[in-house]
Scaffold this motif. Structure first.
Motif, short mmCIF file in Angstrom:
data_model
loop_
_atom_site.label_atom_id
_atom_site.label_comp_id
_atom_site.label_asym_id
_atom_site.label_seq_id
_atom_site.Cartn_x
_atom_site.Cartn_y
_atom_site.Cartn_z
N GLU A 72 0.82 -1.22 0.12
CA GLU A 72 -0.01 0.16 0.02
C GLU A 72 0.99 1.26 -0.20
O GLU A 72 0.42 2.29 -0.21
N VAL A 73 2.28 1.06 0.23
CA VAL A 73 3.05 2.27 0.83
C VAL A 73 3.76 2.19 -1.19
O VAL A 73 4.29 3.33 -1.44
N ILE A 74 4.23 1.08 -0.99
CA ILE A 74 5.31 1.16 -1.94
C ILE A 74 5.28 0.15 -3.50
O ILE A 74 4.58 -1.14 -2.78
N GLY A 75 4.63 0.88 -4.53
CA GLY A 75 4.50 0.25 -5.64
C GLY A 75 5.78 -0.64 -6.44
O GLY A 75 6.47 -0.62 -6.02
N ASP A 76 4.80 -1.64 -7.06
CA ASP A 76 5.71 -2.45 -8.08
C ASP A 76 6.47 -2.04 -8.96
O ASP A 76 7.51 -2.28 -9.51
N ASP A 77 6.60 -0.75 -9.23
CA ASP A 77 6.90 0.12 -10.27
C ASP A 77 8.43 1.22 -9.40
O ASP A 77 9.28 1.65 -9.80
N VAL A 78 9.07 0.74 -8.32
CA VAL A 78 9.88 1.52 -7.20
C VAL A 78 10.93 0.87 -7.76
O VAL A 78 11.11 -0.13 -7.27
N ASP A 79 12.05 1.58 -7.89
CA ASP A 79 13.64 1.04 -8.62
C ASP A 79 14.32 0.06 -6.86
O ASP A 79 13.85 0.47 -6.15
N GLY A 80 14.63 -1.29 -7.74
CA GLY A 80 14.69 -2.13 -6.96
C GLY A 80 13.90 -2.68 -5.59
O GLY A 80 14.05 -3.80 -5.66
N VAL A 81 12.64 -2.22 -6.01
CA VAL A 81 11.84 -3.50 -5.15
C VAL A 81 11.57 -4.47 -5.92
O VAL A 81 11.31 -5.36 -4.71
N PRO A 120 19.17 12.62 -5.82
CA PRO A 120 18.51 12.86 -4.90
C PRO A 120 16.96 13.66 -5.86
O PRO A 120 15.74 13.66 -5.62
N THR A 121 16.57 13.82 -7.39
CA THR A 121 15.73 14.40 -7.86
C THR A 121 14.16 13.09 -7.85
O THR A 121 13.45 14.20 -8.52
N LYS A 122 14.89 12.25 -8.00
CA LYS A 122 14.16 10.82 -7.89
C LYS A 122 12.88 11.31 -6.79
O LYS A 122 12.09 11.25 -6.71
N ILE A 123 13.33 11.94 -5.93
CA ILE A 123 11.86 12.58 -4.71
C ILE A 123 11.85 13.90 -4.39
O ILE A 123 11.43 14.41 -4.24
N THR A 124 12.88 15.04 -5.29
CA THR A 124 12.90 16.53 -5.06
C THR A 124 11.97 16.93 -5.70
O THR A 124 11.35 18.22 -5.69
N SER A 130 8.74 7.79 -5.36
CA SER A 130 8.92 6.21 -4.18
C SER A 130 10.71 6.11 -4.01
O SER A 130 9.98 5.60 -5.16
N ILE A 131 11.19 6.34 -3.11
CA ILE A 131 12.49 5.38 -2.88
C ILE A 131 12.91 5.03 -1.91
O ILE A 131 12.60 4.58 -1.00
N LEU A 132 13.43 3.32 -2.13
CA LEU A 132 13.56 2.78 -1.19
C LEU A 132 15.52 3.38 -0.70
O LEU A 132 15.98 2.92 -1.81
N LEU A 133 16.00 3.13 0.70
CA LEU A 133 16.52 3.21 1.26
C LEU A 133 17.48 2.38 2.21
O LEU A 133 16.49 1.52 2.75
N ASN A 134 18.89 2.42 2.11
CA ASN A 134 19.95 1.51 3.00
C ASN A 134 19.33 1.73 4.55
O ASN A 134 18.79 2.85 4.79
N GLU A 135 19.71 1.56 5.04
CA GLU A 135 19.73 0.96 6.64
C GLU A 135 20.39 1.75 7.30
O GLU A 135 19.61 3.15 7.55
N SER A 136 21.66 2.37 6.56
CA SER A 136 22.53 3.32 7.20
C SER A 136 21.57 5.20 6.46
O SER A 136 21.16 6.04 7.09
N ALA A 137 21.49 5.28 5.75
CA ALA A 137 20.10 6.41 4.96
C ALA A 137 19.09 6.93 5.80
O ALA A 137 19.16 8.24 6.46
N GLY A 138 18.45 5.54 6.07
CA GLY A 138 17.12 6.12 6.94
C GLY A 138 17.50 5.81 8.13
O GLY A 138 17.02 6.99 8.73
N ILE A 139 18.21 5.92 8.73
CA ILE A 139 18.81 6.33 10.13
C ILE A 139 18.98 7.68 10.35
O ILE A 139 17.90 7.84 11.00
N ARG A 140 19.67 8.14 9.38
CA ARG A 140 20.12 9.86 9.57
C ARG A 140 19.20 10.53 8.83
O ARG A 140 18.43 11.96 9.89
#
Length: 198
Positions: A72-81, A120-124, A130-140
């Motif tokens: 419901e949050v992340i669609g099938d078309d998101v890079d890397g999903v 960053p332009t993918k989200i700005t 929607s973009i997926l993030l690794n843990e270290s980026a998500g934590i920051r």
């Protein structure tokens, strides 16, 4: 559209989320509604872990974050999903930002994404994304989203954002544990006290 991660990006995922075999554990979602742009940060967790966290928070009479099915949050078309299976995963809302709060940490968001080899332009840029993030980026980013949410003064928001940008990864993990732990409800307040110039 699906892309293949290059070797450096795959290594980045592995370094930041080895508990889950290198899979992304956060997602950033951009929504546009009229003139308002909102970015929502989600933590991606196995259902069992999300339920256990919710029960710990409820036992301590703290409010749990909203949990939604992954698809419901992340669609099938998101890079890397399609690189992982998400059947037993949910998206736990960290925070949603818009307006001055979002603008005040936008530079930190862009720096964090570039550090994870994400454009960053993918989200700005305009439109929903929607973009997926690794843990270290998500934590920051979690520190920025949690820290800035209750602030009203733009100079305080910017001080907090600059402070988080300058933190080492180890410091980010330390403060993330303090801010997200059910045992430490004052963690985010302590972070703001540390980073906001008096």
């Amino acid at each position: 559209m699906s892309i293949q991660y290059d070797e450096d990006q795959t290594e980045s995922f592995a370094l930041g989320s080895s508990v889950y075999g290198g899979r992304p554990t956060f997602a950033l979602v951009r929504d546009e509604g009229g003139n308002d742009v909102m970015l929502t940060l989600y933590e991606l967790l196995p259902t069992g872990q999300a339920d256990a966290r919710r029960r710990r928070l409820e036992r301590r009479r703290q409010r749990a974050s909203k949990t939604m099915p992954f698809n419901e949050v992340i669609g099938d078309d998101v890079d890397g999903v399609d690189e992982w299976t998400w059947d037993e995963w949910v998206a736990v809302k960290v925070r949603r930002l818009s307006g001055a709060r979002l603008r005040s940490i936008l530079q930190m968001i862009e720096e964090t994404l570039r550090g994870s080899k994400i454009d960053p332009t993918k989200i700005t840029r305009t439109g929903d994304a929607s973009i997926l993030l690794n843990e270290s980026a998500g934590i920051r980013l979690t520190l920025g989203f949690i820290g800035v949410k209750p602030l009203r003064r733009v100079d305080h928001m910017r001080s907090l954002s600059r402070g988080i940008s300058q933190m080492s990864l180890e410091e980010c993990y330390y403060w993330h544990a303090k801010c997200r732990s059910p045992n430490n409800p004052g963690g985010a307040k302590a972070l703001r006290t540390l980073l906001i110039e008096k």
